[in-house]
Write an enzyme that holds these catalytic residues in place. Structure first.
Site, mmCIF file in Angstrom:
data_model
loop_
_atom_site.group_PDB
_atom_site.id
_atom_site.type_symbol
_atom_site.label_atom_id
_atom_site.label_comp_id
_atom_site.label_asym_id
_atom_site.label_seq_id
_atom_site.Cartn_x
_atom_site.Cartn_y
_atom_site.Cartn_z
ATOM 1 N N LEU A 77 0.819 -1.215 0.000
ATOM 2 C CA LEU A 77 0.000 0.000 0.000
ATOM 3 C C LEU A 77 0.856 1.269 0.000
ATOM 4 O O LEU A 77 0.621 2.195 -0.781
ATOM 5 C CB LEU A 77 -0.917 -0.030 1.233
ATOM 6 C CG LEU A 77 -1.826 1.172 1.440
ATOM 7 C CD1 LEU A 77 -2.799 1.325 0.273
ATOM 8 C CD2 LEU A 77 -2.595 1.041 2.747
ATOM 9 N N VAL A 78 1.854 1.291 0.882
ATOM 10 C CA VAL A 78 2.604 2.544 1.036
ATOM 11 C C VAL A 78 3.575 2.803 -0.124
ATOM 12 O O VAL A 78 4.218 3.848 -0.159
ATOM 13 C CB VAL A 78 3.330 2.635 2.409
ATOM 14 C CG1 VAL A 78 2.314 2.564 3.542
ATOM 15 C CG2 VAL A 78 4.401 1.564 2.576
ATOM 16 N N ARG A 81 2.674 6.682 -3.617
ATOM 17 C CA ARG A 81 3.320 7.829 -2.992
ATOM 18 C C ARG A 81 2.462 9.069 -2.893
ATOM 19 O O ARG A 81 2.735 9.966 -2.105
ATOM 20 C CB ARG A 81 4.609 8.154 -3.782
ATOM 21 C CG ARG A 81 5.626 7.043 -3.675
ATOM 22 C CD ARG A 81 6.609 7.065 -4.805
ATOM 23 N NE ARG A 81 5.991 6.633 -6.065
ATOM 24 C CZ ARG A 81 6.610 6.586 -7.230
ATOM 25 N NH1 ARG A 81 7.864 6.961 -7.300
ATOM 26 N NH2 ARG A 81 5.981 6.173 -8.311
ATOM 27 N N GLN A 87 0.940 4.884 10.294
ATOM 28 C CA GLN A 87 0.771 3.466 10.611
ATOM 29 C C GLN A 87 1.115 3.224 12.073
ATOM 30 O O GLN A 87 2.021 3.882 12.626
ATOM 31 C CB GLN A 87 1.695 2.638 9.700
ATOM 32 C CG GLN A 87 1.571 1.138 9.882
ATOM 33 C CD GLN A 87 2.193 0.357 8.741
ATOM 34 O OE1 GLN A 87 2.968 0.905 7.953
ATOM 35 N NE2 GLN A 87 1.873 -0.911 8.634
ATOM 36 N N GLN A 88 0.414 2.285 12.677
ATOM 37 C CA GLN A 88 0.689 1.905 14.070
ATOM 38 C C GLN A 88 2.178 1.565 14.194
ATOM 39 O O GLN A 88 2.710 0.807 13.383
ATOM 40 C CB GLN A 88 -0.145 0.678 14.414
ATOM 41 C CG GLN A 88 0.076 0.162 15.807
ATOM 42 C CD GLN A 88 -0.668 -1.158 16.018
ATOM 43 O OE1 GLN A 88 -0.797 -1.968 15.100
ATOM 44 N NE2 GLN A 88 -1.150 -1.347 17.216
ATOM 45 N N SER A 89 2.800 2.126 15.226
ATOM 46 C CA SER A 89 4.245 1.917 15.384
ATOM 47 C C SER A 89 4.521 0.605 16.108
ATOM 48 O O SER A 89 3.917 0.322 17.139
ATOM 49 C CB SER A 89 4.837 3.073 16.201
ATOM 50 O OG SER A 89 6.148 2.736 16.595
ATOM 51 N N HIS A 163 -6.244 6.090 -9.838
ATOM 52 C CA HIS A 163 -5.024 5.428 -10.300
ATOM 53 C C HIS A 163 -4.772 4.126 -9.535
ATOM 54 O O HIS A 163 -4.546 3.073 -10.128
ATOM 55 C CB HIS A 163 -3.837 6.380 -10.137
ATOM 56 C CG HIS A 163 -2.510 5.725 -10.364
ATOM 57 N ND1 HIS A 163 -2.101 5.301 -11.613
ATOM 58 C CD2 HIS A 163 -1.524 5.374 -9.505
ATOM 59 C CE1 HIS A 163 -0.912 4.726 -11.511
ATOM 60 N NE2 HIS A 163 -0.538 4.759 -10.238
ATOM 61 N N ARG A 168 -4.924 -1.873 -8.369
ATOM 62 C CA ARG A 168 -5.125 -2.841 -7.280
ATOM 63 C C ARG A 168 -6.464 -3.561 -7.338
ATOM 64 O O ARG A 168 -6.650 -4.545 -6.627
ATOM 65 C CB ARG A 168 -4.965 -2.144 -5.927
ATOM 66 C CG ARG A 168 -3.601 -1.484 -5.710
ATOM 67 C CD ARG A 168 -2.467 -2.473 -5.760
ATOM 68 N NE ARG A 168 -1.186 -1.822 -5.434
ATOM 69 C CZ ARG A 168 -0.028 -2.465 -5.361
ATOM 70 N NH1 ARG A 168 0.039 -3.761 -5.596
ATOM 71 N NH2 ARG A 168 1.091 -1.819 -5.081
HETATM 72 C C1 LIG Z 1 0.318 -5.999 -9.675
HETATM 73 C C2 LIG Z 1 1.494 -5.247 -9.115
HETATM 74 C C3 LIG Z 1 2.698 -5.893 -8.939
HETATM 75 C C4 LIG Z 1 3.800 -5.205 -8.411
HETATM 76 N N1 LIG Z 1 4.993 -5.862 -8.261
HETATM 77 C C5 LIG Z 1 6.061 -5.201 -7.781
HETATM 78 C C6 LIG Z 1 7.334 -5.841 -7.628
HETATM 79 O O1 LIG Z 1 7.477 -7.010 -7.940
HETATM 80 N N2 LIG Z 1 8.365 -5.135 -7.121
HETATM 81 C C7 LIG Z 1 8.253 -3.806 -6.781
HETATM 82 O O2 LIG Z 1 9.232 -3.200 -6.325
HETATM 83 N N3 LIG Z 1 7.075 -3.181 -6.905
HETATM 84 C C8 LIG Z 1 5.985 -3.830 -7.403
HETATM 85 N N4 LIG Z 1 4.792 -3.184 -7.529
HETATM 86 C C9 LIG Z 1 4.700 -1.779 -7.087
HETATM 87 C C10 LIG Z 1 4.821 -0.814 -8.289
HETATM 88 O O3 LIG Z 1 6.070 -0.951 -8.912
HETATM 89 C C11 LIG Z 1 4.634 0.630 -7.828
HETATM 90 O O4 LIG Z 1 5.642 0.983 -6.908
HETATM 91 C C12 LIG Z 1 3.300 0.854 -7.171
HETATM 92 O O5 LIG Z 1 2.272 0.284 -7.953
HETATM 93 C C13 LIG Z 1 3.094 2.349 -6.983
HETATM 94 O O6 LIG Z 1 2.389 2.860 -8.086
HETATM 95 P P1 LIG Z 1 2.818 4.003 -9.088
HETATM 96 O O7 LIG Z 1 4.283 4.155 -9.176
HETATM 97 O O8 LIG Z 1 2.070 3.814 -10.344
HETATM 98 O O9 LIG Z 1 2.201 5.265 -8.533
HETATM 99 P P2 LIG Z 1 2.027 6.098 -7.194
HETATM 100 O O10 LIG Z 1 3.179 6.058 -6.276
HETATM 101 O O11 LIG Z 1 0.689 5.656 -6.677
HETATM 102 O O12 LIG Z 1 1.971 7.531 -7.863
HETATM 103 C C14 LIG Z 1 0.930 7.874 -8.792
HETATM 104 C C15 LIG Z 1 1.511 8.421 -10.057
HETATM 105 O O13 LIG Z 1 2.237 9.624 -9.750
HETATM 106 C C16 LIG Z 1 3.367 9.734 -10.591
HETATM 107 N N5 LIG Z 1 4.578 9.709 -9.759
HETATM 108 C C17 LIG Z 1 4.637 9.424 -8.425
HETATM 109 N N6 LIG Z 1 5.903 9.560 -7.981
HETATM 110 C C18 LIG Z 1 6.645 9.905 -9.047
HETATM 111 C C19 LIG Z 1 8.032 10.158 -9.230
HETATM 112 N N7 LIG Z 1 8.910 10.077 -8.246
HETATM 113 N N8 LIG Z 1 8.442 10.494 -10.461
HETATM 114 C C20 LIG Z 1 7.582 10.593 -11.488
HETATM 115 N N9 LIG Z 1 6.243 10.355 -11.402
HETATM 116 C C21 LIG Z 1 5.788 10.008 -10.184
HETATM 117 C C22 LIG Z 1 3.333 8.537 -11.544
HETATM 118 O O14 LIG Z 1 2.644 8.915 -12.717
HETATM 119 C C23 LIG Z 1 2.519 7.527 -10.777
HETATM 120 O O15 LIG Z 1 1.889 6.560 -11.617
HETATM 121 C C24 LIG Z 1 3.673 -3.837 -8.061
HETATM 122 C C25 LIG Z 1 2.450 -3.192 -8.240
HETATM 123 C C26 LIG Z 1 1.364 -3.878 -8.760
HETATM 124 C C27 LIG Z 1 0.067 -3.148 -8.946
#
Ligand SMILES: Cc1cc2nc3c(=O)[nH]c(=O)nc-3n(C[C@H](O)[C@H](O)[C@H](O)COP(=O)(O)OP(=O)(O)OC[C@H]3O[C@@H](n4cnc5c(N)ncnc54)[C@H](O)[C@@H]3O)c2cc1C
Length: 238
Positions: A77-78, A81, A87-89, A163, A168
């Site tokens: 979840l976290v 970003r 979150q509970q510590s 998004h 999810r």
């Molecule tokens: C089915 C599934 C499997 C996954 N498997 C893995 C895995 O194996 N390993 C792993 O490490 N993670 C995994 N993840 C996590 C994934 O890589 C992302 O970290 C997570 O989905 C957060 O989503 P997000 O980056 O799209 O957007 P969020 O953090 O929710 O941000 C929303 C949007 O804001 C923009 N954004 C946010 N921060 C930035 C930034 N710093 N720079 C530019 N644009 C930004 C982007 O457009 C982003 O899509 C998985 C996720 C899913 C859904």
């Protein structure tokens, strides 16, 4: 998983519409009134979504109390970003009872369920003993499995909800975080029905599945394109 919407922007859908109108309004202010027909608001919001004009959705925020999820789920979840979390510590709050999440595949498996529970309870016993003997909680917690339950407060705006739900609520995402966002959607739907009905897996917006394997809800893009080609060739010359 338990989710309660504890606070939200009043009239969230009106606020989104008002924010969008601010960009094109020729008058000084052209904010919709509360008496405005919800259907009109919904069709306006539909147009915003179709046009990808998503920044107005950032003006409505939702705060959820979430409990009964594992640390496996909270870790995923976290990663999202554009949200705020508390979150509970495990450093300051001792874990007083061995509450943990058992995945359904294990809960329904007589071969592994007992062993899973036994090992968790053993780990919890050692945790409690170490804490009692003065080992700091921040160190004792290292023995706790990721199945241990946690609770948190999460605030997310409507754009990020769209998004995150697109990722999810996908049937290919991990079951526990999917269950969590199903409940988030239920809670949002109570106060913002249009927004709630648009918290959908990404395939509903794409019109195809972009996962490695489709769950069957929508075909993979290549299958869809092949289908469209077949349709085109079968209708050519008519
Ligand atoms: C089915 C599934 C499997 C996954 N498997 C893995 C895995 O194996 N390993 C792993 O490490 N993670 C995994 N993840 C996590 C994934 O890589 C992302 O970290 C997570 O989905 C957060 O989503 P997000 O980056 O799209 O957007 P969020 O953090 O929710 O941000 C929303 C949007 O804001 C923009 N954004 C946010 N921060 C930035 C930034 N710093 N720079 C530019 N644009 C930004 C982007 O457009 C982003 O899509 C998985 C996720 C899913 C859904």
């Amino acid at each position: 998983v338990r989710v309660a919407l504890i606070s939200y922007t009043p009239n969230p859908e009106l606020v989104i519409a008002a924010a969008a109108r601010a960009s094109t309004s020729r008058r000084e202010w052209d904010f919709p009134l509360e008496s405005e027909d919800p259907q009109k608001i919904h069709s306006f919001l539909s147009k915003l979504l179709a046009a990808g004009h998503l920044s107005p959705f950032e003006h409505a925020s939702f705060t959820f109390a979430i409990e009964g999820i594992s640390r496996v789920a909270s870790h995923q979840l976290v990663r999202h970003r554009i949200a705020s979390y508390v979150q509970q510590s495990q450093r300051y709050t001792p874990i007083s009872s061995p509450n943990f999440v058992i995945p359904p595949t294990i809960a329904s498996n007589p071969k592994y369920r007992g062993e899973f529970e036994r090992i968790f309870n053993e780990a919890f016993k050692l945790y409690s003993q170490m804490a009692e003997d003065g080992i700091p909680l921040e160190d004792a917690r290292y023995i706790l499995p990721s199945a241990v339950e946690t609770r948190l407060i999460m605030t997310m705006n409507a754009r990020e909800l769209l998004h995150v739900c697109s990722l999810r609520l996908c049937n290919r995402s991990q079951w526990e975080i999917r269950e969590l966002f199903k409940k988030v959607k239920e809670e949002v739907s109570k106060v913002a029905p249009f927004l709630g009905s648009h918290l959908l897996p990404k395939c509903h917006f794409l019109g195809y599945c972009n996962e490695l394997e489709s769950c069957g809800l929508f075909p993979k893009r290549s299958e869809k394109e092949e289908g469209e080609c077949r349709l085109r060739s079968s209708t050519e010359g008519r």
